[in-house]
Design a protein around this motif. Structure first.
Motif, PDB file in Angstrom:
ATOM      1  N   MET A  35       0.847  -1.170   0.000  1.00 44.02           N
ATOM      2  CA  MET A  35       0.000   0.000   0.000  1.00 44.02           C
ATOM      3  C   MET A  35       0.896   1.239   0.000  1.00 44.02           C
ATOM      4  O   MET A  35       1.903   1.299   0.686  1.00 44.02           O
ATOM      5  N   SER A  36       0.534   2.248  -0.766  1.00 43.22           N
ATOM      6  CA  SER A  36       1.347   3.459  -0.873  1.00 43.22           C
ATOM      7  C   SER A  36       0.857   4.543   0.084  1.00 43.22           C
ATOM      8  O   SER A  36      -0.244   4.488   0.604  1.00 43.22           O
ATOM      9  N   GLU A  37       1.719   5.538   0.281  1.00 36.18           N
ATOM     10  CA  GLU A  37       1.353   6.658   1.138  1.00 36.18           C
ATOM     11  C   GLU A  37       0.372   7.578   0.420  1.00 36.18           C
ATOM     12  O   GLU A  37       0.249   7.556  -0.792  1.00 36.18           O
ATOM     13  N   ARG A  38      -0.302   8.408   1.172  1.00 35.68           N
ATOM     14  CA  ARG A  38      -1.219   9.395   0.607  1.00 35.68           C
ATOM     15  C   ARG A  38      -0.445  10.463  -0.130  1.00 35.68           C
ATOM     16  O   ARG A  38       0.661  10.828   0.261  1.00 35.68           O
ATOM     17  N   ALA A  39      -1.022  10.977  -1.182  1.00 32.98           N
ATOM     18  CA  ALA A  39      -0.380  12.047  -1.946  1.00 32.98           C
ATOM     19  C   ALA A  39      -0.507  13.367  -1.196  1.00 32.98           C
ATOM     20  O   ALA A  39      -1.503  13.626  -0.536  1.00 32.98           O
ATOM     21  N   ALA A  40       0.512  14.173  -1.311  1.00 33.84           N
ATOM     22  CA  ALA A  40       0.523  15.485  -0.658  1.00 33.84           C
ATOM     23  C   ALA A  40       0.549  16.563  -1.738  1.00 33.84           C
ATOM     24  O   ALA A  40       1.103  16.356  -2.818  1.00 33.84           O
ATOM     25  N   PRO A  41      -0.068  17.721  -1.482  1.00 32.26           N
ATOM     26  CA  PRO A  41      -0.025  18.802  -2.467  1.00 32.26           C
ATOM     27  C   PRO A  41       1.395  19.352  -2.599  1.00 32.26           C
ATOM     28  O   PRO A  41       2.172  19.349  -1.637  1.00 32.26           O
TER      29      PRO A  41
ATOM     30  N   ASP B  77       5.610  26.050   0.812  1.00 28.64           N
ATOM     31  CA  ASP B  77       5.833  25.871   2.244  1.00 28.64           C
ATOM     32  C   ASP B  77       4.553  25.386   2.920  1.00 28.64           C
ATOM     33  O   ASP B  77       3.854  26.138   3.603  1.00 28.64           O
ATOM     34  N   LEU B  78       4.223  24.102   2.725  1.00 30.79           N
ATOM     35  CA  LEU B  78       2.993  23.514   3.254  1.00 30.79           C
ATOM     36  C   LEU B  78       3.300  22.550   4.381  1.00 30.79           C
ATOM     37  O   LEU B  78       4.319  21.861   4.367  1.00 30.79           O
ATOM     38  N   ARG B  79       2.377  22.502   5.339  1.00 29.52           N
ATOM     39  CA  ARG B  79       2.489  21.575   6.468  1.00 29.52           C
ATOM     40  C   ARG B  79       1.110  20.971   6.730  1.00 29.52           C
ATOM     41  O   ARG B  79       0.100  21.620   6.499  1.00 29.52           O
ATOM     42  N   PRO B  80       1.071  19.727   7.241  1.00 26.89           N
ATOM     43  CA  PRO B  80      -0.231  19.154   7.616  1.00 26.89           C
ATOM     44  C   PRO B  80      -0.893  20.016   8.688  1.00 26.89           C
ATOM     45  O   PRO B  80      -0.235  20.525   9.589  1.00 26.89           O
ATOM     46  N   HIS B  81      -2.199  20.206   8.570  1.00 32.06           N
ATOM     47  CA  HIS B  81      -2.970  21.003   9.532  1.00 32.06           C
ATOM     48  C   HIS B  81      -3.550  20.074  10.583  1.00 32.06           C
ATOM     49  O   HIS B  81      -3.847  18.908  10.317  1.00 32.06           O
ATOM     50  N   GLU B  82      -3.750  20.566  11.769  1.00 36.67           N
ATOM     51  CA  GLU B  82      -4.220  19.729  12.871  1.00 36.67           C
ATOM     52  C   GLU B  82      -5.702  19.383  12.800  1.00 36.67           C
ATOM     53  O   GLU B  82      -6.193  18.584  13.587  1.00 36.67           O
ATOM     54  N   GLU B  83      -6.458  19.961  11.874  1.00 38.25           N
ATOM     55  CA  GLU B  83      -7.907  19.721  11.789  1.00 38.25           C
ATOM     56  C   GLU B  83      -8.270  18.307  11.367  1.00 38.25           C
ATOM     57  O   GLU B  83      -9.375  17.872  11.569  1.00 38.25           O
ATOM     58  N   GLY B  84      -7.376  17.597  10.699  1.00 36.89           N
ATOM     59  CA  GLY B  84      -7.707  16.229  10.334  1.00 36.89           C
ATOM     60  C   GLY B  84      -7.134  15.806   8.994  1.00 36.89           C
ATOM     61  O   GLY B  84      -6.284  16.484   8.415  1.00 36.89           O
ATOM     62  N   HIS B  85      -7.631  14.685   8.508  1.00 31.22           N
ATOM     63  CA  HIS B  85      -7.125  14.083   7.280  1.00 31.22           C
ATOM     64  C   HIS B  85      -7.345  14.986   6.071  1.00 31.22           C
ATOM     65  O   HIS B  85      -8.437  15.490   5.864  1.00 31.22           O
ATOM     66  N   GLY B  86      -6.301  15.202   5.289  1.00 33.36           N
ATOM     67  CA  GLY B  86      -6.408  16.007   4.080  1.00 33.36           C
ATOM     68  C   GLY B  86      -6.331  17.501   4.296  1.00 33.36           C
ATOM     69  O   GLY B  86      -6.490  18.268   3.367  1.00 33.36           O
ATOM     70  N   ALA B  87      -6.100  17.936   5.525  1.00 35.48           N
ATOM     71  CA  ALA B  87      -6.037  19.368   5.832  1.00 35.48           C
ATOM     72  C   ALA B  87      -4.579  19.822   5.814  1.00 35.48           C
ATOM     73  O   ALA B  87      -3.693  19.150   6.362  1.00 35.48           O
ATOM     74  N   TRP B  88      -4.331  20.962   5.169  1.00 36.62           N
ATOM     75  CA  TRP B  88      -2.985  21.519   5.027  1.00 36.62           C
ATOM     76  C   TRP B  88      -3.008  22.998   5.359  1.00 36.62           C
ATOM     77  O   TRP B  88      -4.036  23.653   5.242  1.00 36.62           O
ATOM     78  N   GLU B  89      -1.854  23.517   5.761  1.00 33.09           N
ATOM     79  CA  GLU B  89      -1.733  24.953   6.006  1.00 33.09           C
ATOM     80  C   GLU B  89      -0.523  25.485   5.262  1.00 33.09           C
ATOM     81  O   GLU B  89       0.486  24.795   5.109  1.00 33.09           O
ATOM     82  N   CYS B  90      -0.647  26.703   4.762  1.00 35.68           N
ATOM     83  CA  CYS B  90       0.417  27.363   4.013  1.00 35.68           C
ATOM     84  C   CYS B  90       1.049  28.416   4.928  1.00 35.68           C
ATOM     85  O   CYS B  90       0.360  29.313   5.411  1.00 35.68           O
ATOM     86  N   ALA B  91       2.362  28.300   5.147  1.00 37.18           N
ATOM     87  CA  ALA B  91       3.057  29.253   6.009  1.00 37.18           C
ATOM     88  C   ALA B  91       3.262  30.589   5.309  1.00 37.18           C
ATOM     89  O   ALA B  91       3.464  31.605   5.962  1.00 37.18           O
ATOM     90  N   SER B  92       3.173  30.612   3.983  1.00 31.56           N
ATOM     91  CA  SER B  92       3.401  31.841   3.233  1.00 31.56           C
ATOM     92  C   SER B  92       2.193  32.785   3.277  1.00 31.56           C
ATOM     93  O   SER B  92       2.338  33.960   3.596  1.00 31.56           O
TER      94      SER B  92
END
Length: 59
Positions: A1-7, A17-32
């Motif tokens: 099984m492969s890992e999930r794709a990231a943006p 400059d993206l990081r996983p967001h704490e809200e849950g699966h598929g959520a990301w945050e942009c530091a820029s």
């Protein structure tokens, strides 16, 4: 099984400059641009791919 794709970049500002967001699966945050967004895979299309190319270069 492969890992999930990231943006690769933010859909709002295009920065990488993206990081996983704490809200849950598929959520990301942009530091820029300081935005949070969520990605969701909807599924495969049943109709497949179609091409509208004209064969033979008609006049």
């Amino acid at each position: 099984m492969s890992e999930r794709a990231a943006p690769f970049h933010c859909p709002y500002c295009g920065d990488e400059d993206l990081r996983p967001h704490e809200e849950g699966h598929g959520a990301w945050e942009c530091a820029s641009c300081n935005r949070a967004f969520q990605l969701k895979f909807l599924g495969l299309l049943t109709r497949g791919l179609t091409r509208n190319d004209v064969v033979g270069g008609g006049t």
